[in-house]
Scaffold this motif. Sequence first.
Motif, short mmCIF file in Angstrom:
data_model
loop_
_atom_site.label_atom_id
_atom_site.label_comp_id
_atom_site.label_asym_id
_atom_site.label_seq_id
_atom_site.Cartn_x
_atom_site.Cartn_y
_atom_site.Cartn_z
N MET A 26 87.20 10.67 44.66
CA MET A 26 86.11 9.74 44.32
C MET A 26 84.75 10.37 44.63
SD MET A 26 87.53 6.07 45.70
CE MET A 26 85.94 5.26 45.68
N LEU A 27 84.69 11.03 45.80
CA LEU A 27 83.44 11.66 46.23
C LEU A 27 83.03 12.78 45.27
CD1 LEU A 27 81.24 11.78 48.43
CD2 LEU A 27 82.69 13.33 49.72
N ASP A 28 84.02 13.56 44.83
CA ASP A 28 83.74 14.66 43.90
C ASP A 28 83.19 14.16 42.55
OD1 ASP A 28 84.48 16.44 45.80
OD2 ASP A 28 86.52 16.77 45.03
N ARG A 29 83.59 12.92 42.19
CA ARG A 29 83.17 12.39 40.88
C ARG A 29 81.77 11.78 40.90
NH1 ARG A 29 88.62 10.72 40.16
NH2 ARG A 29 88.14 8.61 40.93
N ILE A 30 81.24 11.55 42.11
CA ILE A 30 79.90 10.93 42.21
C ILE A 30 78.84 11.91 41.72
CG2 ILE A 30 78.09 10.19 43.84
CD1 ILE A 30 80.23 8.88 45.53
N GLU A 31 77.97 11.42 40.84
CA GLU A 31 76.84 12.24 40.39
C GLU A 31 75.73 12.06 41.42
OE1 GLU A 31 74.00 12.64 36.55
OE2 GLU A 31 76.11 12.20 36.14
N VAL A 32 75.54 13.09 42.24
CA VAL A 32 74.61 12.97 43.37
C VAL A 32 73.16 12.97 42.87
CG1 VAL A 32 73.85 13.98 45.57
CG2 VAL A 32 76.25 14.14 44.87
N MET A 33 72.42 11.95 43.30
CA MET A 33 71.00 11.86 42.92
C MET A 33 70.20 12.95 43.60
SD MET A 33 70.48 7.74 43.31
CE MET A 33 68.76 7.67 42.78
N GLN A 34 69.22 13.51 42.87
CA GLN A 34 68.36 14.54 43.45
C GLN A 34 67.45 13.89 44.49
OE1 GLN A 34 67.28 17.59 40.77
NE2 GLN A 34 65.28 17.91 41.65
N LYS A 35 67.24 14.61 45.59
CA LYS A 35 66.37 14.07 46.65
C LYS A 35 64.98 13.84 46.06
CE LYS A 35 64.78 15.05 51.32
NZ LYS A 35 64.64 16.04 52.36
N PRO A 36 64.36 12.68 46.36
CA PRO A 36 63.01 12.43 45.82
C PRO A 36 62.09 13.59 46.16
CG PRO A 36 63.81 10.47 46.94
CD PRO A 36 64.81 11.55 47.20
N MET A 37 61.31 14.02 45.15
CA MET A 37 60.44 15.19 45.33
C MET A 37 59.43 14.90 46.44
SD MET A 37 58.40 17.16 42.36
CE MET A 37 57.42 18.60 42.68
N THR A 38 59.40 15.80 47.41
CA THR A 38 58.43 15.61 48.49
C THR A 38 57.05 15.94 47.96
OG1 THR A 38 60.15 16.62 49.84
CG2 THR A 38 58.07 16.12 50.93
N VAL A 39 56.12 15.04 48.15
CA VAL A 39 54.76 15.30 47.71
C VAL A 39 54.05 16.05 48.82
CG1 VAL A 39 52.60 14.27 46.97
CG2 VAL A 39 54.75 13.20 46.32
N HIS A 40 53.72 17.31 48.52
CA HIS A 40 53.01 18.12 49.51
C HIS A 40 51.52 17.84 49.36
CE1 HIS A 40 56.72 19.93 50.47
NE2 HIS A 40 56.77 20.81 49.48
N ASP A 41 51.06 16.81 50.03
CA ASP A 41 49.64 16.48 49.92
C ASP A 41 48.80 17.58 50.55
OD1 ASP A 41 49.59 14.25 48.44
OD2 ASP A 41 49.65 12.83 50.10
N ALA A 42 47.68 17.86 49.92
CA ALA A 42 46.79 18.90 50.43
C ALA A 42 45.71 18.27 51.29
CB ALA A 42 46.16 19.62 49.25
N THR A 43 45.31 18.99 52.33
CA THR A 43 44.12 18.58 53.07
C THR A 43 43.17 19.76 53.11
OG1 THR A 43 45.24 19.16 55.13
CG2 THR A 43 45.18 16.83 54.57
N PHE A 44 41.95 19.52 52.68
CA PHE A 44 40.94 20.57 52.68
C PHE A 44 39.86 20.22 53.69
CE2 PHE A 44 42.56 20.18 48.26
CZ PHE A 44 43.23 21.40 48.19
N SER A 45 39.39 21.23 54.38
CA SER A 45 38.30 21.04 55.32
C SER A 45 37.61 22.39 55.46
CB SER A 45 38.86 20.57 56.67
OG SER A 45 37.81 20.46 57.58
N PHE A 46 36.38 22.47 54.97
CA PHE A 46 35.72 23.77 54.88
C PHE A 46 34.80 23.97 56.09
CE2 PHE A 46 36.42 22.20 50.48
CZ PHE A 46 37.48 23.05 50.19
N PRO A 47 35.10 25.00 56.92
CA PRO A 47 34.33 25.20 58.16
C PRO A 47 32.86 25.51 57.86
CG PRO A 47 35.86 27.03 57.78
CD PRO A 47 36.16 26.00 56.75
N TYR A 48 31.97 24.92 58.65
CA TYR A 48 30.54 24.96 58.38
C TYR A 48 29.78 25.73 59.46
CZ TYR A 48 25.76 23.09 58.08
OH TYR A 48 24.40 22.95 58.02
#
Length: 518
Positions: free
Chosen positions: A299-321
Amino acid sequence: MNSMSILEIRNLTHRYDDRYLFQNASLQINNGEHLGIVGLNGAGKTTFINIIAGKLSQDDGEVLRQHNARWGYLDQHADIDRNQTVMEYLRHAFDYLYELNDKLEEIYLKMGETEDADELDRLVNKSSRMQETLDNAGFYDLDSKIKKVAGGLGVHNFGYDTLIGRLSGGERAKLMLSKLLLEEVDVMLLDEPTNFLDIEHIEWLKKYLNGYKKTFMVISHDTAFLDSVCKFIINIENGNIKKYSGNYSTFIVQRDMNAKQYEEDYLRQQAEIKKMQDYIDKNKARAATAGMANSRKKMLDRIEVMQKPMTVHDATFSFPYIPVNSKDFLIVKGLEVGYDKTLIPPIDLHLKSTDKLWIRGTNGVGKTTLIKTLLRKIHALNGNFLFHLSAKPAYLEQELNFENNTLNAMIYFNGKFPRLNQKEQRSELAKVGLKGDLATKPIKDLSGGEQVRIKLALLNNTPSNVLILDEPTNHLDVRAKEALKKALIEYEGAIILVSHEHDFAGEICNIIFDAKTK
């Protein structure tokens, strides 16, 4: 494939490295639909368009195109003959009509030579059909048709007799877009068409696309543009390709609901899989329960495994002054810029150390030339300019140039900041959303948005008091663009920004300079 559809995709599967970009994805595109293609940087938008254009083979599944449909693809990286003039290149949009006209001329010659009445009849009928095709296509007025489209996108500013080799990358992209629009194909594939367009030409393109009777699909990170021209959105996420009815704003509402549901379903399935696996592990060794464990395993072998939700790699920008306080941070007097001739009338500017300047204007007018002059990368033709003695500029150029694009982001970054240890380098790349294998993949295999993030990671580590940015949003997805806007608003120093995006630049800058041709 039904008569309405111009493209049908069945069970499309394609892997890139160790990840599925698409897995058993199916989709139908109908005649006359106007579609936007969206997804985060690296989701597979350009790969998808290359597969449906026939430039890349999928790993599995079928891509069925309507028989005899004419396809056109705007690929900004395509090579074009640089020895042609602008007008010669644009006329190639109508090669099939020029060929038809040549055949018609041959028929007229045969008509003058034949003495067979039946043959003459046949030639007359054939020639009148060909003549009708040419008339309907406006063959005898092609140059004015060409100039209408070329004028709408500003190509006329280059000069029709100019050799393509003399054009900038942005100007060539505009020229290629003009030719594609003139071809009036049945399916038009556009990859970031607004990247090299300025505001007035984007407005012209919106009107043109809204009046387009045939099908087009457009990749764009310009959400206002997608809202204006699209009636459907194709979203690429978690290995799925899903079509939504409505414009971008409508799609966002539906997508957020779907994403929440997908995550809940994924977590439920993972819990179920773990429960079954635990049962199998506990019972497979005991004779009395081995049969049950075995059937659970099947039964386990027949399960169509869902792809892990895409991790959103949020960007953080901070420009040194680096602090500097001056009312005379940059003084520009009578500055004339260009290569062999002056592009813009003499420029006068006066910036304080906290001013944020938006340079806007049509493509090819000289915005990048002005920036390169201020950076002393090219000589001024006339006039002068003076930065404060303590000025420390940091520059992001428009073109995605890397000294060696076979290196990965880690090695490239290490070359620029060798004093940081490996952990610190990884951390800096992760800040801009380049995590895991994105940091170790060759730069040439990264998407445009991912390549821009490498450049922005360098700026994150370069102390400055004036940021000079040439079209920084060109390849960035919506979330990265918002993060960059926030960082620029918070930056304490001066900014000189070239941008065609009103919503982006308008919220950052307090001074506008309109670059106009002489």
